[in-house]
Structure formats: structure tokens, C-alpha cells
Design a protein around this motif. Structure first.
Motif, PDB file in Angstrom:
ATOM      1  N   LYS A  58      49.374  97.147  56.946  1.00 47.98           N
ATOM      2  CA  LYS A  58      48.371  97.616  56.122  1.00 47.98           C
ATOM      3  C   LYS A  58      47.824  99.014  56.419  1.00 47.98           C
ATOM      4  O   LYS A  58      46.928  99.705  55.442  1.00 47.98           O
ATOM      5  CB  LYS A  58      47.180  96.820  55.801  1.00 47.98           C
ATOM      6  N   ARG A  60      44.895  99.013  58.242  1.00 44.40           N
ATOM      7  CA  ARG A  60      43.777  98.451  58.226  1.00 44.40           C
ATOM      8  C   ARG A  60      42.743  98.606  59.576  1.00 44.40           C
ATOM      9  O   ARG A  60      43.434  98.210  60.490  1.00 44.40           O
ATOM     10  CB  ARG A  60      43.730  96.921  57.530  1.00 44.40           C
ATOM     11  N   SER A 145      44.183  91.677  50.664  1.00 46.99           N
ATOM     12  CA  SER A 145      45.072  92.232  49.866  1.00 46.99           C
ATOM     13  C   SER A 145      46.262  92.767  50.194  1.00 46.99           C
ATOM     14  O   SER A 145      46.280  93.413  51.234  1.00 46.99           O
ATOM     15  CB  SER A 145      44.244  93.081  48.839  1.00 46.99           C
ATOM     16  N   ASN A 147      47.983  95.358  49.853  1.00 43.37           N
ATOM     17  CA  ASN A 147      47.967  96.846  49.625  1.00 43.37           C
ATOM     18  C   ASN A 147      47.766  97.628  50.907  1.00 43.37           C
ATOM     19  O   ASN A 147      47.318  97.162  51.926  1.00 43.37           O
ATOM     20  CB  ASN A 147      47.008  97.231  48.744  1.00 43.37           C
ATOM     21  N   SER A 153      44.066  97.328  44.968  1.00 40.48           N
ATOM     22  CA  SER A 153      44.719  95.922  45.292  1.00 40.48           C
ATOM     23  C   SER A 153      45.630  95.529  44.290  1.00 40.48           C
ATOM     24  O   SER A 153      45.845  95.944  43.216  1.00 40.48           O
ATOM     25  CB  SER A 153      43.729  94.732  45.057  1.00 40.48           C
ATOM     26  N   HIS A 239      37.617 102.525  48.941  1.00 38.87           N
ATOM     27  CA  HIS A 239      38.514 101.305  48.409  1.00 38.87           C
ATOM     28  C   HIS A 239      38.984 101.703  47.040  1.00 38.87           C
ATOM     29  O   HIS A 239      38.495 102.112  46.379  1.00 38.87           O
ATOM     30  CB  HIS A 239      37.709 100.284  48.494  1.00 38.87           C
TER      31      HIS A 239
END
Ligand code: AMP
Ligand code: MG
Length: 351
Positions: A58, A60, A145, A147, A153, A239
Motif C-alpha cells: 500500500k 502505508r 482498505s 487502496n 478506498s 486521505h
């Protein structure tokens, strides 16, 4: 890596159809799957290496913890070291369903899953595919999520394919999700439960079960408040954002419409590609070639379900400026406006 796409009917699938997905989870691979809220990107929550793969796929930030998904209520006692009576009551009322609870974490949950926090986020989803995948694999599934970090998302498998194809082992395509916004997150480690992220389970619904609740002050806002740190680490990041600049216009609807007209004209004269996000009720009031309807004002659920798809659509169009009408800040509208304001970087104008 080649990503396998598995098509399943969201309700009438055979359990055997999920066998390969289960073995991927059991061997620390990544599987994206539908839930009732948005598509999740799953991995074994108790294996550090598996959870780490989620962050890589991701992009992330590693301080942003993952929600652990369970299929059996009793699993909560394996993952949390303490389960207060209010958590039990909320589980009785809303599980399986779109509610995530924050509890003190049990020893066995690795820090890589909780972003180094001593609490853990747990949810029991209601989507039949999600429940069967977790049950049959016997894995506690960490799943944010599905994405790329920062993007809207995914509410359909093709959104996941767009973001993560080639980066994960499998995507289970179970069609369009029902709710379209991420779960409500409620922190039960404080005396008065604290809502860290609004969602489909509204403040009123929670209050009916546990009495007094509060909203994290960092979330309860129409402005960016840089001095207040959100308690859910994920809420501090930009986001859900389209690539163009999203601007929300609020006020009496006729004034909003004429304000948007003026803004559209100005940007178009300067050569920008412009789009308008309106509703079924108002779409006729804008030039047809740039207006997109998100849903009907008569049904907040339709607006929630349409939001992320329309934000992705804005990227496909190459929209540089996006003007959106605003929504009531009550019940489900609170979750809708929370996501829209974040997507807009809190760019809000009064008509
Ligand atoms: P996502 O799965 O993409 O919806 O993101 C999960 C959200 O849950 C993020 O906003 C996280 O910051 C939040 N979250 C997960 N675990 C915790 C925790 N232990 N405490 C507070 N927030 C959490
Ligand atoms: Mg997310």
C-alpha cells in the motif's frame, strides 16, 4: 508478481471456491477481499512478515496500525487483554457489522500490526465472503482498505485492480460493496468511549447502547486543526484524495449552485479542466458535460455508497478543479462530510 483475480458471488458462493485464498493467507500472502464497508487487503495479523507486506504493497506509513478482522466473537478474548462490559454490549449490538473497537492488546499481537501501540483494533465484518475467508483460513486477518495509501478506498474490485494489481497475490471480486465508507472506530480504553472515526454506525446508535460517548476533537471539525493530534493515527494523513483540487461549497442550495457556476466559469476561462459533484436533485442545474451525480439527497446511504467511486472517476477525467455540494453533518452525513473534508484538504467555501 501476477495477481490472481477470483470471481465469487457475494452470497451464493461455495465455500470450496475460497480454498486457494485461504492457503495464501495461511502462507503469509496478501488477499484483497470484499467487506460490507470497502474492500480490505488481508494478511495474517499475528505474523510480523505478513503484516509488513501490507505496508509495502500500500505504501502505508508504518505508524498507521491495522484493523484485525475476526469471524467469531470469542476471538476478541485472544486478541485483547481486557474486554470491558461496554465492548461486550457493542459487540452484541453491532457485530457482525461495520464497527471497529479499540482495546488493550494481548501479548501475541505483534507491534507491526498495531503500529507500535499497546492497543489493538478489532472488527467482525458481516460480508459473507469476508466471514467465510476468515473462518475457513483460521487466520486473524489484518486488513486496511485495499487502496494505495492516500487514494480513495475501493468499493469495487476494479478499484483494487487499478491500485494493487501486480503487488498482491489475489483479489477476490465479490461485486460492489454495500456501505462504501470505512467502519466506525470506537476507542473503549477510556472511561467514556471515544469515536475516532465516524461511519455507518452513528453516534446516536452507539449512545443507545452504551450511554455517554464522545467524538475525538481532532475529527469533530470542519477545519484542519494542526495542534490537535487525532487518536487514530490514520486520521492525520491526507486521505481519500483525488488528484485534482476538490473544493466543497456549503450554504443554502440555490446560493451553492450559483456560487459553483461562478467558480466553474472562472476556472474554465483560465483553461482548467473542471468537474462538479452534485446530486440527483441538483444535477440539472449545471452544464451536463461536467456534472456528476453522487446519489440522492433523499438517501444518505446512496451518497456514502457513491462517494469513493466518484472521487476515482475525477482522476480518470483528469479534473484539475472539482467543486462539490456539501451535505448535512448529522448521522451518516457526519461520516460523509468527514471523508469529503479530508479529500478536499479542508477546502470549504461558504456560498
Ligand atoms: P483502514 O483500515 O485503512 O480503514 O485504516 C485503519 C484505521 O484504524 C486507521 O485510521 C488507523 O489509524 C486506525 N487504528 C487501527 N488500530 C488502531 C489503534 N490501536 N488505535 C487507534 N486507531 C487505530
Ligand atoms: Mg484506508
Amino acid at each position: 508478481m501476477k495477481t490472481k483475480i477470483l470471481q465469487v458471488h457475494p452470497e451464493m458462493f461455495q465455500n470450496e471456491e475460497l480454498r486457494e485464498a485461504c492457503s495464501i493467507l495461511q502462507s503469509d500472502g496478501l488477499v484483497a477481499f470484499p467487506t460490507e464497508t470497502v474492500y480490505g487487503l488481508g494478511a495474517n495479523a499475528l505474523h510480523r512478515e505478513a503484516a509488513t507486506k501490507i505496508y509495502e504493497a500500500k505504501g502505508r506509513p508504518s505508524d498507521n496500525p491495522l484493523i484485525i478482522h475476526i469471524a467469531n466473537r470469542e476471538s476478541i478474548y485472544e486478541l485483547a487483554s481486557e474486554v470491558p462490559a461496554k465492548a461486550e454490549a457493542l459487540a452484541d449490538a453491532f457485530w457482525p457489522g461495520p464497527l471497529t473497537m479499540i482495546l488493550p492488546k494481548a501479548e501475541r499481537v505483534p507491534a507491526s500490526t498495531t503500529g507500535g501501540l499497546d492497543t489493538v483494533a478489532i472488527r467482525m465484518p458481516s460480508h459473507p465472503v469476508a466471514l467465510e475467508l476468515i473462518r475457513q483460513s483460521g487466520v486473524y486477518v489484518a486488513a486496511p482498505s485495499a487502496n494505495v495509501s492516500g487514494r480513495p478506498s475501493p468499493t469495487r474490485a476494479d478499484h483494487v485492480i487499478e491500485d494493487l494489481s501486480g503487488r498482491i497475490d489475489m483479489i477476490i471480486d465479490g461485486g460492489e460493496v454495500g456501505i462504501g465508507l470505512e467502519s466506525t472506530i470506537v476507542d473503549l480504553t477510556t472511561e467514556i468511549p471515544l469515536v475516532l472515526r465516524p461511519g455507518y454506525i452513528t453516534m446516536d446508535m452507539l449512545r443507545d447502547v452504551v450511554g455517554e460517548i464522545m467524538l475525538d476533537p481532532a475529527v469533530d471539525s470542519r477545519e484542519r486543526k494542526p495542534d490537535i493530534v487525532a487518536k487514530a493515527p490514520g486520521m492525520k494523513y491526507r486521505h481519500y484524495a483525488p488528484k485534482g483540487q476538490l473544493i466543497i461549497i456549503e450554504g443554502e442550495i440555490q446560493r451553492v449552485i450559483s456560487c459553483i457556476h461562478g467558480l466553474v466559469q472562472e476556472k474554465q476561462q483560465n483553461g482548467y479542466r473542471v468537474a462538479v459533484i452534485a446530486t440527483e436533485e441538483t444535477k440539472g442545474a449545471y452544464p451536463a458535460d461536467i456534472v456528476y451525480s453522487i446519489g440522492s439527497r433523499k438517501s444518505e446511504g446512496s451518497i456514502a455508497a457513491g462517494l469513493y467511486d466518484i472521487l476515482r472517476e475525477m482522476d480518470h477525467l483528469g479534473a484539475e478543479y472539482i467543486f462539490a455540494e456539501s451535505f448535512e453533518d448529522d448521522s451518516l452525513g457526519q461520516a460523509i462530510m468527514n471523508r469529503m473534508l479530508k479529500a478536499a484538504g479542508y477546502h470549504l467555501l461558504k456560498a
